[in-house]
Design a protein around this motif. Structure first.
Motif, PDB file in Angstrom:
ATOM      1  N   GLU A  36       3.182-112.508  94.753  1.00 49.53           N
ATOM      2  CA  GLU A  36       2.405-111.543  95.525  1.00 49.53           C
ATOM      3  C   GLU A  36       2.041-110.352  94.641  1.00 49.53           C
ATOM      4  OE1 GLU A  36       1.177-111.538  98.410  1.00 49.53           O
ATOM      5  OE2 GLU A  36       0.860-109.437  99.006  1.00 49.53           O
ATOM      6  N   ARG A  82      -7.286-112.932  98.423  1.00 53.12           N
ATOM      7  CA  ARG A  82      -6.861-111.652  98.965  1.00 53.12           C
ATOM      8  C   ARG A  82      -8.040-110.683  99.071  1.00 53.12           C
ATOM      9  NH1 ARG A  82      -1.696-109.925  99.255  1.00 53.12           N
ATOM     10  NH2 ARG A  82      -1.408-112.157  99.203  1.00 53.12           N
ATOM     11  N   ARG A 125      -3.404-108.503  89.810  1.00 48.81           N
ATOM     12  CA  ARG A 125      -4.619-109.113  89.253  1.00 48.81           C
ATOM     13  C   ARG A 125      -5.832-108.584  89.989  1.00 48.81           C
ATOM     14  NH1 ARG A 125      -7.920-109.559  86.868  1.00 48.81           N
ATOM     15  NH2 ARG A 125      -9.229-111.298  86.177  1.00 48.81           N
ATOM     16  N   LEU A 126      -5.712-108.496  91.321  1.00 49.82           N
ATOM     17  CA  LEU A 126      -6.837-108.020  92.130  1.00 49.82           C
ATOM     18  C   LEU A 126      -7.160-106.585  91.747  1.00 49.82           C
ATOM     19  CD1 LEU A 126      -8.868-108.305  94.378  1.00 49.82           C
ATOM     20  CD2 LEU A 126      -7.063-107.826  96.044  1.00 49.82           C
ATOM     21  N   VAL A 129      -3.041-117.340  90.076  1.00 47.51           N
ATOM     22  CA  VAL A 129      -3.033-115.914  90.412  1.00 47.51           C
ATOM     23  C   VAL A 129      -4.450-115.441  90.692  1.00 47.51           C
ATOM     24  CG1 VAL A 129      -2.631-113.623  89.464  1.00 47.51           C
ATOM     25  CG2 VAL A 129      -0.896-115.386  89.200  1.00 47.51           C
ATOM     26  N   ALA A 130      -5.392-115.882  89.863  1.00 44.30           N
ATOM     27  CA  ALA A 130      -6.775-115.453  90.058  1.00 44.30           C
ATOM     28  C   ALA A 130      -7.300-115.939  91.407  1.00 44.30           C
ATOM     29  CB  ALA A 130      -7.645-115.980  88.920  1.00 44.30           C
ATOM     30  N   ALA A 135      -5.556-116.676  94.046  1.00 43.83           N
ATOM     31  CA  ALA A 135      -4.893-115.937  95.117  1.00 43.83           C
ATOM     32  C   ALA A 135      -5.490-114.543  95.240  1.00 43.83           C
ATOM     33  CB  ALA A 135      -3.396-115.852  94.829  1.00 43.83           C
ATOM     34  N   ALA A 136      -5.788-113.939  94.092  1.00 51.06           N
ATOM     35  CA  ALA A 136      -6.364-112.597  94.116  1.00 51.06           C
ATOM     36  C   ALA A 136      -7.738-112.623  94.790  1.00 51.06           C
ATOM     37  CB  ALA A 136      -6.471-112.044  92.697  1.00 51.06           C
ATOM     38  N   LEU A 137      -8.498-113.698  94.513  1.00 51.56           N
ATOM     39  CA  LEU A 137      -9.818-113.822  95.137  1.00 51.56           C
ATOM     40  C   LEU A 137      -9.673-113.968  96.653  1.00 51.56           C
ATOM     41  CD1 LEU A 137     -12.840-114.080  94.903  1.00 51.56           C
ATOM     42  CD2 LEU A 137     -12.581-116.517  94.466  1.00 51.56           C
ATOM     43  N   ALA A 177       1.910-110.308  91.395  1.00 47.23           N
ATOM     44  CA  ALA A 177       0.958-110.747  90.361  1.00 47.23           C
ATOM     45  C   ALA A 177      -0.447-110.807  90.952  1.00 47.23           C
ATOM     46  CB  ALA A 177       1.357-112.106  89.817  1.00 47.23           C
ATOM     47  N   THR A 178      -0.549-111.342  92.168  1.00 48.02           N
ATOM     48  CA  THR A 178      -1.854-111.456  92.822  1.00 48.02           C
ATOM     49  C   THR A 178      -2.471-110.081  93.020  1.00 48.02           C
ATOM     50  OG1 THR A 178      -1.089-113.409  93.967  1.00 48.02           O
ATOM     51  CG2 THR A 178      -3.001-112.294  94.890  1.00 48.02           C
ATOM     52  N   LEU A 179      -1.652-109.191  93.574  1.00 51.37           N
ATOM     53  CA  LEU A 179      -2.180-107.853  93.860  1.00 51.37           C
ATOM     54  C   LEU A 179      -2.539-107.126  92.576  1.00 51.37           C
ATOM     55  CD1 LEU A 179       0.230-106.831  96.748  1.00 51.37           C
ATOM     56  CD2 LEU A 179      -2.232-107.194  96.934  1.00 51.37           C
ATOM     57  N   LEU A 193     -12.984-113.109  89.238  1.00 51.77           N
ATOM     58  CA  LEU A 193     -11.792-113.829  89.680  1.00 51.77           C
ATOM     59  C   LEU A 193     -12.099-115.316  89.872  1.00 51.77           C
ATOM     60  CD1 LEU A 193     -10.309-111.244  92.188  1.00 51.77           C
ATOM     61  CD2 LEU A 193      -9.383-111.903  89.973  1.00 51.77           C
TER      62      LEU A 193
END
Lengths: 875, 372
Positions: A723, B363, A729-730, B356-357, B359-361, A725-727, B340
């Motif tokens: 989570e 999100r 990255r975002l 991760v990319a 998942a970030a997209l 890492a995702t955040l 992403l």
């Protein structure tokens, strides 16, 4: 892209009829008509054509429909770099979208393909601003806004501002991106610290803590379980051992074993005693046998010995006789040689004495001769010495130092030189007498000779007989130096020192001295020959010759013959001595051999005596031998018997020590096992307690539960990590996109905006909020103003200028798009509006601008291409 | 005719530490309840014995309440003979457990702790192969070959362990030969260890666990009802459903355009979700919106289940332009989304980075929906 014409049919108030705006050109195009003339309708239709799908029934499309309903048709001709096209859309019934080539009328695309075509036109590529070139009273036209909102006058101002913001937002994401970033960071903040570590108190940190706690607990429980298992295993082993050890027949067997071992020891001990006695007997028998055996052996040896001794004595006697004979022989030889040597010696001695006397006589004669010679030499030497002494005395008289003569000579020369010089400087007088003249003039008493020059010093008196005296004065100063006089004095002193009158005399003296020196040298040479080591040496040499040496002895014998006699005698003596010496070692060896033989004989005699004693009288020898043999045989028999007896006992008697060791071992095994049983019971009791406690705690269940929980906790942590890492990255993606956008669009737009702003306002700058990238403040005349507080006019001007800036940017990028303004300048005063017109014209150089306005009078000043509405029949 | 129930691997006392809340308690309770369930089945099918082929207890030192309550439950059913065989989890090495059991076991409970025949009933000999240690390292059933019983006896073997390389605990050094029944002349060999019921051969069966404890067998807990008409007769084996909880690992493969929510709903059991533990592995492709919808649906549906997990790391996010349009049509947001998306599709990046990319997209998409 450029719009060439716009046509609409059955749109809003144009129910059932069509209107067209043709000939839309490059640069500024103005459609300036009063209200309700269809300007806004045209704008909306144009917007719908580009931004609403033909299938749409959205509000914007719905608004196009006249009250009477029907199907609105919108058509536009456009020109792009690729060519000229006609785009037509029909909404609602018979909805369609078409793109045709304007020149050939060929259908290029329809329906969705047509929509894609249009979309490409307005979007001009990904990421570019789309509808932002449309402005309508500050509304971008793509933002959804309720009618009520639009109508609200108050909202208008706000939306004017927002329209600018909208431009920026469309590029940068603006509020939305800020809001999303905010959401991202809130989500992230709840989990981690800014440095990316789990935030304490957060769910992530709690999960981490839980995991760590479980890991610790799991390890502890695992250790417990291992301990428990170890204890169980240990107890099982102990139990097994105990059971084994406690078997009842085992114990009985051990006790029986011990008893057996003990009785075995007893039996063995008795046997051992008997064995000991037998062993003693055996020893005695062996001793006896040994003694008899030795005696017999000695007797036999003696018999052999006697024989051997007799042989040896015989050999020694022979050796002795031989030595005696040799000794006598050599002694005679030596005596003869000695006598001869003595005779030769006597002769040699006589000859030697004679020779000595002959020598003495010779010596004396030679000494007398030498004395005469030496005395003569001494006399001559005395003479020579006297000569030298006389010459040296004379030389001392006449000797002049050599340099003195040279010095005298030099002085003479110098004196002459000085005199000459002085004479030449002196005044002179010379006279020439008249012929026939008698008498002569004298100067200072000296007559002046005719023609001769006479010098004088200082003054002189001339006497001219018959005439008078003439005084001459040179008037020359007296010479200051008396060099000449000094020199003369020096010479005189030198001469007197030498004792001579002049230089010539000196030279004569010098010659005389040299003659004397030569004489001395000669005498000296003579002396050196006569007495090379000096006179005293010569004299002492004479004195050394003693008178007796000099005495003469008269002897008639011939020394040479005498010497020969002596030599012969010597030779004879040496030869005799050599002969004696040669015989000596032989004699010594014979002597030694004799002594050796004698000694050997003595030894042999002693041994013989000893052996004879052993053997006893010769006549009883045989009997004795037989006796000895018989006794030995008997004793051998006794020994054998004793040995057999002892051996029999030895075989029967067991090793008592090993029996005792076996017994001891059995006893200790028994004791050890008893001790072991006690210990095992204790161990088992201890383990029982341990196991019971742990079993009741159900540690294994706890362990497996904790293991599972730990795994779950690890998964949870992994989930949080993912989570985070995702955040993260975002957040990174958003951040970099925003900063890219800023670099790509916002900055260039600002650059474009600057000159436009300067057209309208002096000294104005806009700052944008760094986070939201929205216009924040206006800097005017050094004063900061919040954008929200600007006047409506200012806002709309800013809005239009920003759009123009974007348009310019796009045009530069090769993606020119028309700017369409619908009543966009409502609040601007006349002065500003003219400036805005200037700005528009300036911008219109490479840009299509289409303006819809109701402000006819004000917009007359704008100029540009005036557009007209005409009827259009789509059929 | 001899009839009995063959079961195994009750793992009484297992605590299920990976779950939270009251689920571990419910799962433990279900394991205990299975004893009553077996007894009821025995009653209703006329079986006179219940053979538990090892791992009755989960550990060598079960908590006293677990042990005592189990024995109490067995004591309640006096007319049934319960046979407990030591398995690898509760081997004879657990001497304390077995000595406690010996002390506490009621008369109708037989502890099969010695490898010697037990007279189970008139004319029925039970040949047990108790696990001596956790890893005996040899085939414990070997003795059965040489064990003679009176003629005309039904011979039943009872053992615990793997017959081939598979094993619940992945320890394969002590393998029971699969043809032991033939070699030892057994009419039936009742095996334990494998938690799913399996017929090895007509005379050799794993009963499986009567109450599942893991996502492995995708089948509710079962026991076997075995009827043997007489010596050498083929045994009649029937499966009895005994489990309360169903552990299911399900695969959901999505195609682009498919409605994931509907697909998920169809996949999941509709009945008795309260007693269902479900793990859904999602694979295939889904659009951003579908993915978001699936996540929402899963979160919503999870409440129905005893336990629910949706694993979607295998699911590939398919992104079309209009998906991204919903984030933004242009500008920085769109650019972030594009970046992403590109990263997620970049084969040169590691699997993890791409995940991760993606998942970030997803999100970003979700956030964008919330702020628009």
């Amino acid at each position: 892209m450029r719009i060439l014409a716009l046509r609409l049919f059955n749109v809003k108030r144009f129910a059932g009829r069509g209107v067209a705006i043709e000939n839309i050109g490059e640069g500024v195009n103005v459609l300036c008509k009063p209200n309700e003339f269809g300007k806004s309708t045209s704008f909306e239709a144009l917007h719908a054509l580009f931004f609403q799908p033909h299938t749409s029934t959205a509000g914007e499309v719905r608004n196009l429909r006249p009250y009477s309903g029907g199907t609105p048709v919108v058509q536009a001709d456009i020109s792009t770099e690729a060519g000229q096209y006609r785009i037509t859309k029909q909404f609602y019934t018979g909805k369609s979208a078409r793109v045709e080539d304007l020149v050939s009328g060929r259908l290029i695309a329809q329906a969705d393909e047509a929509e894609n075509f249009i979309s490409d036109l307005v979007q001009g590529g990904a990421g570019g601003p789309a509808g932002l070139l449309w402005v309508r009273q500050g509304i971008t036209g793509i933002e959804k806004r309720s009618k009520a909102e639009e109508d609200n006058e108050k909202q208008v101002r706000a939306s004017l501002l927002e329209s600018v913001q909208g431009e920026v937002e469309a590029v940068t994401g603006g509020r939305r991106i800020a809001e999303i970033m905010n959401k991202t960071s809130i989500s992230l903040d709840a989990l981690v610290t800014p440095t990316g570590r789990p935030k304490s108190g957060g769910r992530y940190a709690i999960a981490c803590d839980e995991r760590d706690r479980l890991a610790v607990a799991e390890r502890a429980l695992e250790a417990d379980v291992q301990q428990l298992r170890a204890a169980l295993d240990e107890r099982a082993t102990a139990m097994r051992q105990l059971t084994e050890l406690q078997k009842p027949d085992e114990k009985a067997k051990r006790v029986a074993d011990i008893t057996i071992a003990q009785s075995a020891i007893e039996t063995a001990r008795q046997l051992a005693d008997r064995l000991k006695a037998a062993e003693a007997e055996l020893a005695l028998a062996r001793e006896r046998h040994q003694a008899a055996h030795s005696e017999n052996e000695r007797f036999q040896d003696a018999v052999v010995e006697v024989k051997s001794l007799e042989a040896l004595t015989h050999k020694a006697n022979l050796k002795r006789d031989d030595a005696v004979a040799k000794r006598q022989d050599t002694t005679a030889t030596i005596d003869a040689a000695r006598m001869e040597a003595e005779a030769a010696e006597k002769e040699a001695s006589e000859a030697r004495q004679l020779l000595a006397r002959l020598d003495a006589a010779e010596k004396a004669r030679t000494a007398a001769d030498r004395l005469v010679e030496l005395q003569r030499r001494l006399q001559n030497a005395e003479t020579a010495r006297e000569t030298i002494e006389a010459a040296e005395a004379e030389l001392a008289q006449v000797k002049i130092p050599a340099d003195a003569i040279d010095e005298l000579q030099d002085l003479d020369v110098e004196i002459v030189q000085l005199r000459t010089l002085r004479d030449s400087a002196r005044p002179t007088v010379s006279i020439r007498y008249e012929p026939g003249h008698t008498g002569s003039v004298s100067m200072n008493g000296a007559p002046l000779i005719d023609g001769q020059e006479h010098g004088y010093d200082g003054h002189a008196t001339l006497v001219a007989p018959g005439i008078g005296t003439i005084a001459l004065r040179s008037n020359q100063p007296e010479r200051s130096d008396d060099q000449l006089e000094q020199l003369v004095a020096k010479r005189d002193a030198l001469l007197s020192a030498m004792g001579v009158a002049d230089l010539a005399a000196a030279r004569a003296r010098q010659v005389e001295a040299q003659k004397l020196e030569a004489q001395i040298n000669e005498a000296k040479a003579v002396l050196r020959v006569l007495a090379p080591e000096g006179m005293p040496a010569l004299r002492s040499e004479i004195a050394a010759i003693t008178p007796d040496e000099a005495e003469e002895i008269e002897l008639k014998a011939d020394p040479v013959a005498t010497r020969q006699v002596l030599e012969d005698a010597e030779h004879r003596r040496q030869q005799a001595n050599q002969k004696a010496r040669d015989a000596e070692p032989v004699r010594e060896r014979a002597e030694g051999a004799f002594v050796g033989a004698q000694t050997e004989l003595a030894t042999l005699a002693a041994r013989m005596q000893q052996t004879a004693a052993l053997l006893g009288p010769a006549d009883l020898q045989e009997t004795k031998e037989t006796e000895l043999q018989d006794r030995l045989a008997k004793l051998s028999e006794d020994l054998e018997q004793a040995e057999a007896q002892a051996e029999a006992l030895r075989a029967k008697t067991p090793d008592l020590e090993s029996l005792r060791a076996a017994h001891k071992r059995l006893v200790s095994v028994d004791q050890g096992i008893d001790a072991n049983i006690g210990q095992l019971r204790e161990t088992i009791a201890g383990l029982n307690a341990q196991i019971k406690a742990r079993s009741d705690d159900a540690v294994e269940e706890q362990w497996s539960e904790t293991k599972d929980a730990l795994e779950a906790a690890q998964m949870r942590v992994a989930g949080f990590e993912a989570e985070v890492a995702t955040l993260q990255r975002l957040a990174t993606a958003l951040d970099s996109a925003r900063s890219d956008a800023r670099d790509l669009y916002l900055k260039p737009v600002m650059a474009e905006l600057k000159p436009l702003l300067r057209l309208l306002f002096d000294d104005v700058a806009i700052t944008f909020d760094d986070k939201t990238l929205l216009p924040q403040t206006i800097l005017r005349n050094g004063q900061q103003e919040d954008v929200d507080r600007l006047s409506g006019g200012m806002r709309e001007q800013l809005s239009v200028l920003t759009r123009l800036a974007f348009a310019r940017l796009l045009a530069r990028d090769g993606r020119a798009a028309p700017v369409i303004l619908d009543d966009a300048l409502v609040y601007s005063d006349d002065d500003r509006i003219e400036k805005m017109f200037d700005a528009l014209h300036r911008q219109a150089n490479d840009q299509q601008i289409i303006i819809f306005s109701c402000r006819q009078r004000a917009f007359q000043q704008l100029g540009g291409n005036i557009l007209q509405l005409s009827d259009w029949d789509p059929t | 005719m001899f009839r009995f129930i063959h079961s195994a691997d009750l793992h009484l006392g297992k605590r299920f530490g990976s779950f939270s809340g009251d689920l571990p308690g419910r799962l433990r309770e279900a394991r205990h309840n299975v004893l009553a369930r077996l007894a009821d089945d025995a009653h209703s099918h006329g079986a006179s014995a219940i053979l538990l082929a090892g791992d009755t207890f989960d550990t060598e030192t079960p908590a006293p309440d677990v042990r005592r309550q189990a024995l109490a439950e067995m004591a309640q059913h006096k007319d049934i003979r319960w046979v407990i065989l030591p398995g690898n989890h509760d081997s004879l090495q657990a001497a304390q457990l077995w000595s406690n059991l010996r002390n506490e076991a009621p008369d109708n409970v037989v502890l099969a702790v010695d490898p010697s025949p037990i007279a189970l009933a008139e004319g029925v000999a039970l040949l047990p192969a108790p696990c001596t240690t956790r890893r005996p390292g040899r085939d414990l059933t070997e003795w059965m070959d040489a064990c003679a019983t009176a003629d005309g006896m039904i011979r039943i073997g009872l053992a615990h362990g793997a017959i081939t390389e598979f094993s619940e605990d992945k320890v394969a050094s002590d393998v029971i030969t699969p043809d032991r029944a033939v070699k030892a002349g057994l009419d039936y060999l009742a095996l334990g260890d494998w938690h799913g019921a399996i017929e090895v051969n007509p005379r050799t069966y794993y009963s499986g666990s009567p109450e599942q404890d893991r996502f492995k067998h995708d089948r509710p807990g079962e026991a076997l009802l075995v009827s043997i008409a007489g010596p050498s007769a083929s045994p009649q084996v029937d499966r009895l459903r005994t489990g309360t909880f169903v552990w299911q690992s399900l695969d959901l493969h999505l195609l682009d355009g498919e409605d994931p929510v509907q697909a998920l709903a169809q996949l999941l059991p509709s009945a008795d979700r309260r007693h269902s533990l479900a793990r859904v592995q999602v694979s295939g492709n889904a659009r951003l919106a579908a993915r978001t919808a699936l996540a929402h649906a899963a979160a919503d549906m999870a409440h129905d289940f005893a336990w629910f997990e949706l694993e979607d790391s295998e699911l590939v996010t398919v992104c079309e332009v209009d998906d991204l349009d919903q984030i933004d049509k242009g500008g920085a947001l769109r650019q972030a989304a594009d970046a992403l998306l590109a990263e997620g599709r970049d084969d040169r990046r590691s699997e993890q980075d791409r995940g991760v990319a993606n998942a970030a997209l997803a999100r970003l998409y979700a956030f964008a929906q919330q702020v628009s």
